[in-house]
Design a protein around this motif. Structure first.
Motif, PDB file in Angstrom:
ATOM      1  N   ILE A  20       0.844  -1.194   0.000  1.00 13.20           N
ATOM      2  CA  ILE A  20       0.000   0.000   0.000  1.00 13.20           C
ATOM      3  C   ILE A  20       0.881   1.246   0.000  1.00 13.20           C
ATOM      4  O   ILE A  20       0.698   2.164  -0.784  1.00 13.20           O
ATOM      5  CB  ILE A  20      -0.910   0.034   1.248  1.00 13.20           C
ATOM      6  CG1 ILE A  20      -1.837  -1.179   1.265  1.00 13.20           C
ATOM      7  CG2 ILE A  20      -1.701   1.344   1.301  1.00 13.20           C
ATOM      8  CD1 ILE A  20      -2.537  -1.382   2.605  1.00 13.20           C
ATOM      9  N   HIS A  21       1.846   1.277   0.932  1.00 14.73           N
ATOM     10  CA  HIS A  21       2.636   2.481   1.145  1.00 14.73           C
ATOM     11  C   HIS A  21       3.962   2.062   1.767  1.00 14.73           C
ATOM     12  O   HIS A  21       4.008   1.119   2.557  1.00 14.73           O
ATOM     13  CB  HIS A  21       1.869   3.419   2.094  1.00 14.73           C
ATOM     14  CG  HIS A  21       2.490   4.756   2.243  1.00 14.73           C
ATOM     15  ND1 HIS A  21       3.185   5.144   3.369  1.00 14.73           N
ATOM     16  CD2 HIS A  21       2.507   5.827   1.416  1.00 14.73           C
ATOM     17  CE1 HIS A  21       3.607   6.387   3.215  1.00 14.73           C
ATOM     18  NE2 HIS A  21       3.212   6.817   2.050  1.00 14.73           N
ATOM     19  N   VAL A  27       6.442  -0.237   6.115  1.00  7.28           N
ATOM     20  CA  VAL A  27       5.706  -0.612   4.911  1.00  7.28           C
ATOM     21  C   VAL A  27       4.337  -1.113   5.363  1.00  7.28           C
ATOM     22  O   VAL A  27       4.221  -1.754   6.405  1.00  7.28           O
ATOM     23  CB  VAL A  27       6.499  -1.641   4.057  1.00  7.28           C
ATOM     24  CG1 VAL A  27       6.813  -2.897   4.832  1.00  7.28           C
ATOM     25  CG2 VAL A  27       5.776  -1.972   2.770  1.00  7.28           C
ATOM     26  N   SER A  28       3.317  -0.747   4.591  1.00  5.75           N
ATOM     27  CA  SER A  28       1.979  -1.275   4.841  1.00  5.75           C
ATOM     28  C   SER A  28       1.540  -2.046   3.607  1.00  5.75           C
ATOM     29  O   SER A  28       1.938  -1.725   2.482  1.00  5.75           O
ATOM     30  CB  SER A  28       0.999  -0.148   5.167  1.00  5.75           C
ATOM     31  OG  SER A  28       0.933   0.787   4.116  1.00  5.75           O
ATOM     32  N   PHE A  29       0.753  -3.070   3.843  1.00  6.70           N
ATOM     33  CA  PHE A  29       0.351  -3.938   2.734  1.00  6.70           C
ATOM     34  C   PHE A  29      -0.910  -4.707   3.104  1.00  6.70           C
ATOM     35  O   PHE A  29      -1.296  -4.772   4.275  1.00  6.70           O
ATOM     36  CB  PHE A  29       1.482  -4.916   2.372  1.00  6.70           C
ATOM     37  CG  PHE A  29       1.951  -5.783   3.519  1.00  6.70           C
ATOM     38  CD1 PHE A  29       2.897  -5.321   4.422  1.00  6.70           C
ATOM     39  CD2 PHE A  29       1.444  -7.060   3.702  1.00  6.70           C
ATOM     40  CE1 PHE A  29       3.335  -6.107   5.488  1.00  6.70           C
ATOM     41  CE2 PHE A  29       1.873  -7.858   4.759  1.00  6.70           C
ATOM     42  CZ  PHE A  29       2.820  -7.375   5.648  1.00  6.70           C
ATOM     43  N   LEU A  30      -1.534  -5.299   2.085  1.00  2.41           N
ATOM     44  CA  LEU A  30      -2.652  -6.197   2.333  1.00  2.41           C
ATOM     45  C   LEU A  30      -2.092  -7.588   2.580  1.00  2.41           C
ATOM     46  O   LEU A  30      -1.258  -8.064   1.808  1.00  2.41           O
ATOM     47  CB  LEU A  30      -3.598  -6.243   1.129  1.00  2.41           C
ATOM     48  CG  LEU A  30      -4.245  -4.926   0.709  1.00  2.41           C
ATOM     49  CD1 LEU A  30      -5.202  -5.176  -0.464  1.00  2.41           C
ATOM     50  CD2 LEU A  30      -4.995  -4.276   1.864  1.00  2.41           C
ATOM     51  N   PRO A  31      -2.524  -8.258   3.654  1.00  4.19           N
ATOM     52  CA  PRO A  31      -2.037  -9.612   3.911  1.00  4.19           C
ATOM     53  C   PRO A  31      -2.634 -10.587   2.894  1.00  4.19           C
ATOM     54  O   PRO A  31      -3.699 -10.309   2.333  1.00  4.19           O
ATOM     55  CB  PRO A  31      -2.569  -9.907   5.324  1.00  4.19           C
ATOM     56  CG  PRO A  31      -3.786  -9.061   5.464  1.00  4.19           C
ATOM     57  CD  PRO A  31      -3.527  -7.821   4.630  1.00  4.19           C
ATOM     58  N   ALA A  40      -5.477  -4.359   6.597  1.00  3.30           N
ATOM     59  CA  ALA A  40      -4.103  -4.024   6.211  1.00  3.30           C
ATOM     60  C   ALA A  40      -3.151  -4.326   7.365  1.00  3.30           C
ATOM     61  O   ALA A  40      -3.568  -4.407   8.526  1.00  3.30           O
ATOM     62  CB  ALA A  40      -4.010  -2.542   5.847  1.00  3.30           C
ATOM     63  N   LEU A  41      -1.884  -4.511   7.047  1.00  3.88           N
ATOM     64  CA  LEU A  41      -0.842  -4.674   8.057  1.00  3.88           C
ATOM     65  C   LEU A  41       0.172  -3.558   7.908  1.00  3.88           C
ATOM     66  O   LEU A  41       0.481  -3.136   6.791  1.00  3.88           O
ATOM     67  CB  LEU A  41      -0.123  -6.019   7.900  1.00  3.88           C
ATOM     68  CG  LEU A  41      -0.948  -7.295   8.051  1.00  3.88           C
ATOM     69  CD1 LEU A  41      -0.029  -8.521   7.909  1.00  3.88           C
ATOM     70  CD2 LEU A  41      -1.677  -7.349   9.371  1.00  3.88           C
ATOM     71  N   PHE A 105       1.101  -4.641  12.904  1.00  2.00           N
ATOM     72  CA  PHE A 105      -0.119  -4.038  13.424  1.00  2.00           C
ATOM     73  C   PHE A 105      -1.225  -4.246  12.399  1.00  2.00           C
ATOM     74  O   PHE A 105      -1.090  -3.857  11.244  1.00  2.00           O
ATOM     75  CB  PHE A 105       0.100  -2.532  13.676  1.00  2.00           C
ATOM     76  CG  PHE A 105       1.105  -2.258  14.758  1.00  2.00           C
ATOM     77  CD1 PHE A 105       2.470  -2.407  14.512  1.00  2.00           C
ATOM     78  CD2 PHE A 105       0.708  -1.886  16.026  1.00  2.00           C
ATOM     79  CE1 PHE A 105       3.405  -2.182  15.510  1.00  2.00           C
ATOM     80  CE2 PHE A 105       1.641  -1.657  17.035  1.00  2.00           C
ATOM     81  CZ  PHE A 105       2.991  -1.804  16.774  1.00  2.00           C
ATOM     82  N   HIS A 106      -2.302  -4.893  12.855  1.00  2.61           N
ATOM     83  CA  HIS A 106      -3.468  -5.094  11.987  1.00  2.61           C
ATOM     84  C   HIS A 106      -4.317  -3.831  12.040  1.00  2.61           C
ATOM     85  O   HIS A 106      -4.602  -3.332  13.131  1.00  2.61           O
ATOM     86  CB  HIS A 106      -4.332  -6.251  12.495  1.00  2.61           C
ATOM     87  CG  HIS A 106      -3.649  -7.576  12.500  1.00  2.61           C
ATOM     88  ND1 HIS A 106      -3.836  -8.504  11.498  1.00  2.61           N
ATOM     89  CD2 HIS A 106      -2.800  -8.139  13.387  1.00  2.61           C
ATOM     90  CE1 HIS A 106      -3.121  -9.590  11.775  1.00  2.61           C
ATOM     91  NE2 HIS A 106      -2.480  -9.395  12.919  1.00  2.61           N
ATOM     92  N   VAL A 107      -4.721  -3.347  10.900  1.00  4.76           N
ATOM     93  CA  VAL A 107      -5.643  -2.211  10.834  1.00  4.76           C
ATOM     94  C   VAL A 107      -6.855  -2.716  10.054  1.00  4.76           C
ATOM     95  O   VAL A 107      -6.732  -3.117   8.894  1.00  4.76           O
ATOM     96  CB  VAL A 107      -5.000  -0.996  10.136  1.00  4.76           C
ATOM     97  CG1 VAL A 107      -5.907   0.226  10.257  1.00  4.76           C
ATOM     98  CG2 VAL A 107      -3.624  -0.692  10.728  1.00  4.76           C
TER      99      VAL A 107
END
Ligand SMILES: [Zn+2]
Length: 149
Positions: A20-21, A27-31, A40-41, A105-107
């Protein structure tokens, strides 16, 4: 011998197709396995396991990304957002086919219409017990102490 980084699916960037970013620290991403649409994580780029080993800069960068995602999720995915970080060093990496030791971290968008909301993201009133004066007297001193770690 395999290093923690070599054994770590996050350090191996197995999420590279769903980023994602990304910046210097996070870094953030879709698991690849998600609980709800938009789940997202957010992780530090460096391999860190217990939260106390995050640098202050990593902690701030993680919180900023969580907040960025939270605002976008409120805008696009649901009326609420849940943030989870589970510290369970007692479970080995790979437990249940999903546990990853690299701190994450799960969002999660929180939508009352979704099945998972009913099953686990909310607590119902009967899960709560009153905090008694006795319990408060026992628990608060433990949580006011300086951590030994
Ligand atoms: Zn890692």
């Amino acid at each position: 011998m395999t290093s923690p980084e070599q054994a770590c699916p996050f350090c191996q960037r197995l999420f590279s197709k769903t980023i994602i970013h990304e910046n210097d620290l996070t870094v953030s991403f879709l698991p690849n396995l998600r609980l709800v649409r938009g789940h997202a994580l957010v992780i530090p780029k460096r391999h860190v396991e217990p939260p106390e080993l995050l640098t202050p800069e990593e902690s701030v960068a993680i919180m900023q990304e969580i907040e960025r995602l939270r605002l976008l999720m409120l805008e696009h995915f649901g009326p609420g957002v849940d943030v989870w970080q589970k510290s369970r060093p007692q479970l080995p990496q790979g437990h249940n086919g999903t546990k990853v030791d690299h701190i994450h971290f799960h969002v999660l968008p929180s939508d009352p219409d979704s099945e998972i909301y009913e099953k686990g993201i909310i607590w119902t009133f009967d899960h709560f017990s009153p905090t008694t004066e006795q319990e408060a007297g026992e628990v608060i001193p433990y949580l006011q102490d300086a951590p030994k770690g």
